[in-house]
Scaffold this active site. Structure first.
Site, mmCIF file in Angstrom:
data_model
loop_
_atom_site.group_PDB
_atom_site.id
_atom_site.type_symbol
_atom_site.label_atom_id
_atom_site.label_comp_id
_atom_site.label_asym_id
_atom_site.label_seq_id
_atom_site.Cartn_x
_atom_site.Cartn_y
_atom_site.Cartn_z
ATOM 1 N N HIS A 58 0.839 -1.212 0.000
ATOM 2 C CA HIS A 58 0.000 0.000 0.000
ATOM 3 C C HIS A 58 0.862 1.245 0.000
ATOM 4 C CE1 HIS A 58 -3.980 1.949 0.922
ATOM 5 N NE2 HIS A 58 -3.116 2.950 1.023
ATOM 6 N N HIS A 60 1.437 5.429 -2.051
ATOM 7 C CA HIS A 60 0.928 6.499 -2.944
ATOM 8 C C HIS A 60 2.132 7.142 -3.614
ATOM 9 C CE1 HIS A 60 -3.298 6.467 -1.533
ATOM 10 N NE2 HIS A 60 -2.723 5.929 -0.467
ATOM 11 N N GLN A 153 -9.611 9.079 -5.612
ATOM 12 C CA GLN A 153 -9.376 9.745 -4.324
ATOM 13 C C GLN A 153 -10.554 10.610 -3.851
ATOM 14 O OE1 GLN A 153 -6.041 10.452 -2.082
ATOM 15 N NE2 GLN A 153 -8.001 10.589 -1.036
ATOM 16 N N HIS A 211 -9.317 1.420 -0.267
ATOM 17 C CA HIS A 211 -9.253 2.135 1.006
ATOM 18 C C HIS A 211 -10.631 1.929 1.621
ATOM 19 C CE1 HIS A 211 -5.812 4.058 -0.826
ATOM 20 N NE2 HIS A 211 -5.575 4.745 0.266
ATOM 21 N N GLU A 214 -11.548 4.013 6.471
ATOM 22 C CA GLU A 214 -10.390 4.699 7.054
ATOM 23 C C GLU A 214 -10.898 5.910 7.839
ATOM 24 O OE1 GLU A 214 -7.380 6.210 4.415
ATOM 25 O OE2 GLU A 214 -5.961 6.536 6.044
ATOM 26 N N ASP A 310 2.090 3.120 2.987
ATOM 27 C CA ASP A 310 1.117 4.179 2.675
ATOM 28 C C ASP A 310 1.771 5.462 2.161
ATOM 29 O OD1 ASP A 310 -1.390 5.215 2.286
ATOM 30 O OD2 ASP A 310 -1.893 5.460 4.400
HETATM 31 FE FE FE2 Z 1 -3.636 5.028 1.263
#
Ligand code: FE2
Length: 427
Positions: A58, A60, A153, A211, A214, A310
């Site tokens: 995971h 970005h 997103q 995701h 969260e 992440d």
């Molecule tokens: Fe994430």
């Protein structure tokens, strides 16, 4: 002619066996007692841990190494991070994103991190993020496996072109279907996004990684929907839920029903301890929730749980180096996985478990597998975690891609002459 291209002698494998490893081309040609063999390059790994490479499930990469641009996240919350990234992605060029990502990949390789699943924001209609990450995937292919997730997103339904852009990204060659149901406008739209995205993955034969939940909202129920859709569409073993932080706050009775459902659907879970320990609980006074999902409880149900990184120096997290030992170290603390067996499991979570979640081919230390592995300056996995030790050599697809001289720190303490030893017990 030498029998092997590379011969690593006397290393200790994560399961405690001592073995030599011989590579030929991009493959592990032999493993075991290879004494007397010749090779183009011999590496003495006696007393060192030789592990399959680290895997991050995971990340970005479109946002990495952008910290402070155009400003920092003052509140430290997930939501301000999303706003900030919304500004940044409009001013970042493809070239900048590629450059930042390639720098990160260099860091990763030097730390033995050779496979990364990265979510790519598909919100902006220009899809520069996708263009940039596809280029990076191609450029790093000789030494690092980069798997890309189409990640809406700003929401699949919440942003006007959210659904269309996920499809466009997948058409461009993005590998995995992502989502963010807890960020949709309502719980119902979140539920509907899980359904639509799982259908998209089933139609295209792709993996899913969302995701999911969260938040610190104990009523967030999208993981339940994800398990349901996984079973309805026959996607068992192909779906991951990332973060799952709401589970920290959920009612215990509800969780006792949820976990068996997740296990039945063979959903894997990807908590991201470095990030969630700083993002979650920001609306709490005291007691302040940790916001990490229920790692040991899921594992007890047979659910695969892998630690993810992440973020590294981006709108959500100001620190980070790409070291999966740091990730596992934080996870070990926050999830209170401190027994020897649990600590060893934490090491497996950033290696073998993550590789299985990514469905990586040819992963592992066995004859016929891909010649990718890491030599660590530690005697065993627990020591590697304790020291977050140096990576002495990294071999990727049959080539040495990184080497570091052993740092034998010499102590000279009054009254303890001769205290000169390697930091790990095998030395
Ligand atoms: Fe994430």
């Amino acid at each position: 002619m030498a029998e092997f291209d590379i011969l690593v002698t006397g290393g200790t494998l994560p399961d405690g066996r001592v073995a030599d490893i011989g590579t030929k081309g991009t493959t592990i040609a032999a493993i075991g007692d290879l004494s007397g063999s010749s090779a183009g390059r011999v590496i003495d790994a006696a007393g060192d841990l030789v592990s399959p490479p680290f895997v991050d499930p995971h990340f970005h990469m479109d946002a990495t190494l952008s910290y402070g641009t155009p400003r920092i996240n003052a509140s430290g919350t997930l939501l301000e991070g999303i706003d900030l990234w919304g500004e940044l992605r409009e001013i970042a060029t493809v070239e900048e994103m590629v450059d930042r990502a390639l720098t990160y990949c260099d860091w990763a390789v030097s730390l033995g991190l050779l496979a990364i699943r990265s979510h790519v924001d598909t919100t902006p209609d220009h899809l520069n993020t996708v263009t940039a990450m596809l280029e990076v995937r191609e450029r790093v292919k000789p030494y690092l496996d980069l798997q890309l997730v189409a990640f809406p997103q700003d929401g699949f339904f919440r942003s006007k072109t959210g659904a269309e852009n996920v499809r466009r990204a997948l058409d461009m060659g993005v590998d995995v279907v992502g989502g963010i149901p807890h960020f949709e406008r309502t719980m119902e739209e979140g539920r509907a996004s899980v359904r639509a995205l799982c259908e998209m993955a089933a139609e295209r034969g792709l993996l899913v990684d969302m995701h999911c939940d969260e938040t610190d909202d104990p009523m967030s129920r999208h993981i339940e929907a994800l398990a349901y859709e996984t079973q309805r569409l026959g996607l068992e073993g192909r779906v991951a839920g990332s973060h799952l932080t709401s589970m920290h706050s959920m009612d215990n009775y509800y969780v006792s029903k949820l976990l068996p459902l997740m296990a039945e659907a063979q959903i894997s879970a990807i908590p991201n301890p470095l990030i969630n320990i700083v993002l979650q609980g920001r609306h709490d006074t005291y007691p302040k929730r940790r916001g990490l999902t229920r790692v040991k409880e899921m594992q007890a149900q047979g659910i695969a749980v892998g630690w993810g990184q992440d973020c590294v120096r981006d709108p959500w997290y100001s620190l980070g180096t790409g070291d999966m030992l740091d990730v596992a170290f934080m996870g070990l603390h926050v999830a209170q996985m401190t027994s020897p067996e649990e600590m060893r499991r934490c090491f497996e979570m950033v290696t073998e478990v993550n590789a299985a979640i990514l469905h990586l081919d040819g992963y592992g230390l066995a004859e016929g597998k891909t010649a990718s592995f890491v030599i660590l300056d530690a005697g065993d996995p627990v020591e590697a975690l304790r020291l977050r030790c140096d990576r002495l050599a990294v071999v990727s697809k049959g080539k040495i891609v990184s080497e570091k001289a052993r740092n034998d720190s010499r102590l000279s303490l009054v009254g303890r002459p001769g205290t000169v030893r390697r930091r790990h017990s095998a030395g």
